[in-house]
Design an enzyme around this catalytic site. Sequence first.
Site, mmCIF file in Angstrom:
data_model
loop_
_atom_site.group_PDB
_atom_site.id
_atom_site.type_symbol
_atom_site.label_atom_id
_atom_site.label_comp_id
_atom_site.label_asym_id
_atom_site.label_seq_id
_atom_site.Cartn_x
_atom_site.Cartn_y
_atom_site.Cartn_z
ATOM 1 N N SER A 234 0.783 -1.232 0.000
ATOM 2 C CA SER A 234 0.000 0.000 0.000
ATOM 3 C C SER A 234 0.817 1.286 0.000
ATOM 4 C CB SER A 234 -0.954 0.020 1.202
ATOM 5 O OG SER A 234 -0.244 0.039 2.417
ATOM 6 N N LYS A 279 -6.052 4.874 8.210
ATOM 7 C CA LYS A 279 -4.909 5.645 7.716
ATOM 8 C C LYS A 279 -5.204 7.146 7.718
ATOM 9 C CE LYS A 279 -2.839 1.876 5.126
ATOM 10 N NZ LYS A 279 -2.321 1.375 3.847
#
Length: 347
Positions: A234, A279
Amino acid sequence: MKTKTLIRTLVIMTIIMVASSFYYLPYYVTKPGSAHELDPIVHVENGYQDDGELMLTTVRMGRANIYAYLMASIRKYEYIFPVDEIRSPHESDEEYNLRQLQLMNNSQSHAIEVAYKKAGKPYKYNYKGIYVLNIYPSMPAEDVLKPGDHITAIDGQTFQSSQEFIDYVSGKAKGDKVEITYVRNKNKKVETIPLEAFPDVPDKVGLGITLSDDKEIVTDPPVKLETEEIGGPSAGLMFSLEIYDQLTEDDLPKGHRIAGTGTISEDGKVGRIGGIEQKIIAADKAGAEYFLAPDETITKEMKEKYPDLESNYVAAKRTAEDIGTDMKVVPVRSFEEALAFLQTIDK
């Protein structure tokens, strides 16, 4: 007497609590992680310096004991997932961790390729062999190979991709034997392994292993990424931006703190990731002013199969509004889109 009984009870309760903390349930718990500045992680030799920071973001994840499970069930933005939603079928914890590290390695290679291509800098790949990621239970390889083994040849032949390896084995029949040359802990080994049919795919024969290409990207100037134990793909987008930033005189962050996430393909497309909400929280805590979020296309077919599915960008924007952050969430679908946005930011 009462004092002794109380002490004994407390000791027993402490033992039970400690023991139960080591008993893991068949679940994973995820929670907001942290934002890591990329300057200390990415090093392009004689690269350009800038003002501000580009940051990758992470999610904390681990197997759940009873206490982690209970806390996650009442805390917002902590999620509980059954093991089979995180790991592939028949995949052990060791194999899962290895797969995540290999995904990170592939992500780094893609990020480097995208950045060097855009900057007009030379690069090439050196193919080194094949990594064993998973081993299928009850198949011949189970008694010989282990996750992490580095296969360098089969029947004395070398290959330039795992697909060539697979094609070679597919041309064999059940009961045929192949000689595998591999390296484990820097020790070279050679073993002969028979081929068998897969239990759930009787017309397919093989060793019973999942493979990943082991190839090294060589660049001019050299670049090094110190990712330690960060796993998964990611961080690809943010790696590519930081590498490009150091390769060119462009000052991408221009004094701002910019976080983001997203996989990166060899052609620069940004892909969907997990844990986008967590996040966003990590980036906000780190003082990010902008957050680059994948804005992947949700097809009609995907929506029919998963009615609640939404793009990372939509989920990220909703989370940012929910926590009341001033951080701006920016949708991106490619490296070029992310780069174009950063070039519009004023100092």
